[in-house]
Enzyme design. Sequence first.
Site: not given
Length: 196
Positions: A96, A121
């Site tokens: 992330s 993501h």
Amino acid sequence: MIPVVIEQTSRGERSYDIYSRLLKDRIIMLTGPVEDNMANSVIAQLLFLDAQDNTKDIYLYVNTPGGSVSAGLAIVDTMNFIKADVQTIVMGMAASMGTVIASSGTKGKRFMLPNAEYMIHQPMGGTGGGTQQTDMAIAAEHLLKTRHRLEKILAQNAGKTIKQIHKDAERDYWMSAEETLTYGFIDEIMENNELK
């Protein structure tokens, strides 16, 4: 509990907490969730080492599941602001927001240990506590802007198009060290303190 290291000096023994001792060797540990206190500590260390000697590399070891976008971008902005090169070494995982930080190291000096993982993501967000439709619309618009900003940074760092990053980050996209190297987020895989 933070380990303590004892060193012999000409004046006798001196003890340091392990992180202070690593800082003497220009090593910063970025571990755990990215949040404001952790980011402030990393930023302070980056600024300190750059002020101390901006001709020597700083070694940023990364093992994080990600976290706060604003805290992470503050670290990235500081890495780009200082003059010293920042080598990034991913151990464990950079997921992330961690991928944005780790891939923002100095090009040519972004490394990963062989069993570490990368994950990109789309950013997650909420309505900021508001339940009115207008609050939800404002939060959604902000989230889309944030996603585009992060995708732009990741695209620049990997040498990919924003469109490709957008597609790959639609869901959790996990990569091994070899896959991360091929993707372009790192420059080399490091094994036994040597490059693979």
